[in-house]
Design a protein around this motif. Structure first.
Motif, PDB file in Angstrom:
ATOM      1  N   ILE A   1      34.879  -5.914  -0.097  1.00 18.75           N
ATOM      2  CA  ILE A   1      34.425  -4.504  -0.572  1.00 18.75           C
ATOM      3  C   ILE A   1      34.964  -4.234  -1.435  1.00 18.75           C
ATOM      4  CG2 ILE A   1      33.665  -2.709   1.307  1.00 18.75           C
ATOM      5  CD1 ILE A   1      32.578  -4.913   3.428  1.00 18.75           C
ATOM      6  N   LEU A   2      34.602  -2.920  -1.788  1.00 19.15           N
ATOM      7  CA  LEU A   2      35.667  -2.104  -2.880  1.00 19.15           C
ATOM      8  C   LEU A   2      33.954  -0.616  -2.591  1.00 19.15           C
ATOM      9  CD1 LEU A   2      37.312  -0.898  -5.119  1.00 19.15           C
ATOM     10  CD2 LEU A   2      35.439  -1.473  -6.428  1.00 19.15           C
ATOM     11  N   ILE A   3      34.823   0.465  -2.446  1.00 16.26           N
ATOM     12  CA  ILE A   3      35.029   1.922  -2.156  1.00 16.26           C
ATOM     13  C   ILE A   3      35.471   2.569  -3.504  1.00 16.26           C
ATOM     14  CG2 ILE A   3      35.120   3.806  -0.083  1.00 16.26           C
ATOM     15  CD1 ILE A   3      36.280   2.006   1.786  1.00 16.26           C
ATOM     16  N   ILE A   4      34.605   3.480  -3.626  1.00 18.92           N
ATOM     17  CA  ILE A   4      34.771   3.746  -5.020  1.00 18.92           C
ATOM     18  C   ILE A   4      34.329   5.124  -4.576  1.00 18.92           C
ATOM     19  CG2 ILE A   4      34.446   4.614  -7.684  1.00 18.92           C
ATOM     20  CD1 ILE A   4      33.800   2.242  -8.069  1.00 18.92           C
ATOM     21  N   ALA A   5      35.212   6.827  -4.471  1.00 19.42           N
ATOM     22  CA  ALA A   5      34.713   7.875  -4.228  1.00 19.42           C
ATOM     23  C   ALA A   5      35.798   9.470  -4.425  1.00 19.42           C
ATOM     24  CB  ALA A   5      34.730   7.892  -2.904  1.00 19.42           C
ATOM     25  N   HIS A   6      34.917  10.223  -4.325  1.00 16.15           N
ATOM     26  CA  HIS A   6      36.249  10.803  -5.279  1.00 16.15           C
ATOM     27  C   HIS A   6      37.692  11.145  -3.708  1.00 16.15           C
ATOM     28  CE1 HIS A   6      31.945  12.949  -5.989  1.00 16.15           C
ATOM     29  NE2 HIS A   6      32.954  13.281  -6.943  1.00 16.15           N
ATOM     30  N   ALA A   7      38.117  11.785  -5.236  1.00 20.94           N
ATOM     31  CA  ALA A   7      39.758  11.596  -4.386  1.00 20.94           C
ATOM     32  C   ALA A   7      40.042  12.626  -2.676  1.00 20.94           C
ATOM     33  CB  ALA A   7      40.752  11.345  -4.851  1.00 20.94           C
ATOM     34  N   PRO A   8      40.370  12.106  -1.815  1.00 24.30           N
ATOM     35  CA  PRO A   8      41.133  11.030  -1.510  1.00 24.30           C
ATOM     36  C   PRO A   8      40.232  10.011  -0.772  1.00 24.30           C
ATOM     37  CG  PRO A   8      42.210  12.798  -0.104  1.00 24.30           C
ATOM     38  CD  PRO A   8      40.859  13.645  -1.221  1.00 24.30           C
ATOM     39  N   LEU A   9      38.866  10.059  -0.879  1.00 21.15           N
ATOM     40  CA  LEU A   9      38.063   9.729  -0.071  1.00 21.15           C
ATOM     41  C   LEU A   9      37.778   7.996   0.362  1.00 21.15           C
ATOM     42  CD1 LEU A   9      35.555  10.402   2.513  1.00 21.15           C
ATOM     43  CD2 LEU A   9      34.218  10.338   0.443  1.00 21.15           C
TER      44      LEU A   9
ATOM     45  N   LEU B   1      39.028   6.304   3.638  1.00 22.05           N
ATOM     46  CA  LEU B   1      37.918   5.266   4.598  1.00 22.05           C
ATOM     47  C   LEU B   1      38.842   3.614   4.656  1.00 22.05           C
ATOM     48  CD1 LEU B   1      34.114   6.244   2.996  1.00 22.05           C
ATOM     49  CD2 LEU B   1      35.176   6.567   5.429  1.00 22.05           C
ATOM     50  N   ARG B   2      39.141   3.551   3.718  1.00 18.10           N
ATOM     51  CA  ARG B   2      40.572   2.208   3.919  1.00 18.10           C
ATOM     52  C   ARG B   2      41.153   2.460   4.931  1.00 18.10           C
ATOM     53  NH1 ARG B   2      43.003  -0.523  -1.012  1.00 18.10           N
ATOM     54  NH2 ARG B   2      44.738   1.657  -0.339  1.00 18.10           N
ATOM     55  N   GLU B   3      41.798   3.211   5.278  1.00 20.30           N
ATOM     56  CA  GLU B   3      42.812   3.623   6.203  1.00 20.30           C
ATOM     57  C   GLU B   3      42.276   3.321   7.333  1.00 20.30           C
ATOM     58  OE1 GLU B   3      45.529   7.007   5.088  1.00 20.30           O
ATOM     59  OE2 GLU B   3      46.259   5.595   2.848  1.00 20.30           O
ATOM     60  N   CYS B   4      41.196   4.497   7.356  1.00 19.72           N
ATOM     61  CA  CYS B   4      40.068   4.327   8.868  1.00 19.72           C
ATOM     62  C   CYS B   4      40.143   2.632   9.665  1.00 19.72           C
ATOM     63  CB  CYS B   4      38.769   5.098   8.767  1.00 19.72           C
ATOM     64  SG  CYS B   4      38.952   6.919   8.514  1.00 19.72           S
TER      65      CYS B   4
ATOM     66  N   GLY C   1      44.662  -3.032  11.357  1.00 18.88           N
ATOM     67  CA  GLY C   1      45.855  -3.976   9.185  1.00 18.88           C
ATOM     68  C   GLY C   1      44.398  -3.550   8.382  1.00 18.88           C
ATOM     69  N   CYS C   2      44.329  -3.598   7.476  1.00 23.65           N
ATOM     70  CA  CYS C   2      43.242  -4.175   6.831  1.00 23.65           C
ATOM     71  C   CYS C   2      43.247  -5.222   5.984  1.00 23.65           C
ATOM     72  CB  CYS C   2      43.860  -3.264   5.241  1.00 23.65           C
ATOM     73  SG  CYS C   2      42.123  -3.055   4.837  1.00 23.65           S
ATOM     74  N   PRO C   3      41.447  -5.100   6.479  1.00 23.34           N
ATOM     75  CA  PRO C   3      41.139  -6.695   6.755  1.00 23.34           C
ATOM     76  C   PRO C   3      41.041  -7.445   5.231  1.00 23.34           C
ATOM     77  CG  PRO C   3      39.646  -5.872   8.312  1.00 23.34           C
ATOM     78  CD  PRO C   3      40.663  -4.473   7.599  1.00 23.34           C
ATOM     79  N   ALA C   4      41.049  -8.067   4.796  1.00 21.57           N
ATOM     80  CA  ALA C   4      41.350  -8.855   3.146  1.00 21.57           C
ATOM     81  C   ALA C   4      40.070  -8.347   2.514  1.00 21.57           C
ATOM     82  CB  ALA C   4      41.555 -10.554   3.618  1.00 21.57           C
ATOM     83  N   ARG C   5      40.228  -8.535   1.396  1.00 23.23           N
ATOM     84  CA  ARG C   5      39.119  -7.995   0.302  1.00 23.23           C
ATOM     85  C   ARG C   5      38.085  -6.850   0.224  1.00 23.23           C
ATOM     86  NH1 ARG C   5      40.216 -11.893  -3.344  1.00 23.23           N
ATOM     87  NH2 ARG C   5      41.406 -13.358  -2.862  1.00 23.23           N
ATOM     88  N   ILE C   6      39.494  -5.655   0.871  1.00 21.05           N
ATOM     89  CA  ILE C   6      38.745  -4.354   0.649  1.00 21.05           C
ATOM     90  C   ILE C   6      39.614  -3.652   0.049  1.00 21.05           C
ATOM     91  CG2 ILE C   6      37.732  -2.416   1.811  1.00 21.05           C
ATOM     92  CD1 ILE C   6      37.820  -4.676   4.760  1.00 21.05           C
ATOM     93  N   GLY C   7      38.712  -2.981  -0.706  1.00 17.79           N
ATOM     94  CA  GLY C   7      39.701  -2.236  -1.962  1.00 17.79           C
ATOM     95  C   GLY C   7      39.168  -0.845  -2.335  1.00 17.79           C
ATOM     96  N   ALA C   8      39.407   0.126  -2.410  1.00 18.59           N
ATOM     97  CA  ALA C   8      39.602   1.466  -2.600  1.00 18.59           C
ATOM     98  C   ALA C   8      40.297   1.506  -4.376  1.00 18.59           C
ATOM     99  CB  ALA C   8      40.610   2.365  -1.721  1.00 18.59           C
ATOM    100  N   LEU C   9      38.878   2.756  -4.531  1.00 17.92           N
ATOM    101  CA  LEU C   9      39.291   3.407  -6.033  1.00 17.92           C
ATOM    102  C   LEU C   9      38.818   4.629  -5.456  1.00 17.92           C
ATOM    103  CD1 LEU C   9      40.451   3.288  -9.035  1.00 17.92           C
ATOM    104  CD2 LEU C   9      37.608   2.094  -9.495  1.00 17.92           C
TER     105      LEU C   9
END
Length: 179
Positions: A4-12, A16-19, A26-34
């Motif tokens: 899963i890759l989240i691409i959003a306006h900073a810092p969203l 969301l990944r921190e949520c 802890g963050c599950p594997a293979r979740i990215g944020a851009l």
């Protein structure tokens, strides 16, 4: 398990990944944020997003979640929609993301369907006429529906009953810290 890759306006995207990390302990594997900054070069961000998708993608593909259709992050994410086994959804919210994390082991089209349902079901008006919560005041576990789906599938003969739990990602039945 789909990346899963989240691409959003900073810092969203990062928020969301921190949520998700907060919910699961802890963050599950293979979740990215851009996070896309106001002065980001879209060409450079597309290259970063493409590299991130290649890093995150698994055997059943990857899901890209973006914030607002038609905005720069969405336009960047749309470039990834042509990559095989990658789906892109706009309008990300926390219920959509939680649902996507819960259903990462399903086929990509099912994952998309479940994420979209989570997004729409997560938007509710709360007010004096809102029905009172059930007896337990605590929220259901994030992946309660995923667990119910896996058990129903097992009961219907789609999965050996002893394998029902194996259909779910680790920690899917309850967030970290839950009893």
């Amino acid at each position: 398990m789909a990346g899963i890759l989240i691409i959003a306006h900073a810092p969203l995207a990062t928020a969301l990944r921190e949520c998700i990390a907060h919910i699961y302990g802890g963050c599950p594997a293979r979740i990215g944020a851009l996070d896309v900054l106001p002065d980001s070069d879209p060409v450079q961000v597309v290259a970063e997003a493409t590299a991130e998708i290649e890093r995150l993608r698994e055997e059943n593909g990857a899901l890209v979640l973006t914030d607002m259709f038609g905005a720069t992050p969405s336009n960047i994410a749309a470039r990834l929609a042509t990559v095989p086994e990658v789906r892109v959804l706009a309008g990300v919210n926390l219920p959509m993301l939680v649902r996507a994390v819960c259903y990462r082991t399903t086929p990509l089209d099912v994952l998309v369907e479940k994420a979209l349902a989570g997004a729409s079901k997560g938007v509710q008006a709360i007010g004096p006429s809102t029905p009172a919560p059930a007896e337990c005041a605590c929220a259901p576990t994030p992946c309660a529906e995923a667990a119910a789906d896996a058990l129903a599938k097992a009961a219907a003969g789609g999965v050996e009953s002893g394998q029902a739990a194996a259909c779910l990602p680790l920690g899917a039945l309850k967030p970290a810290g839950a009893a």
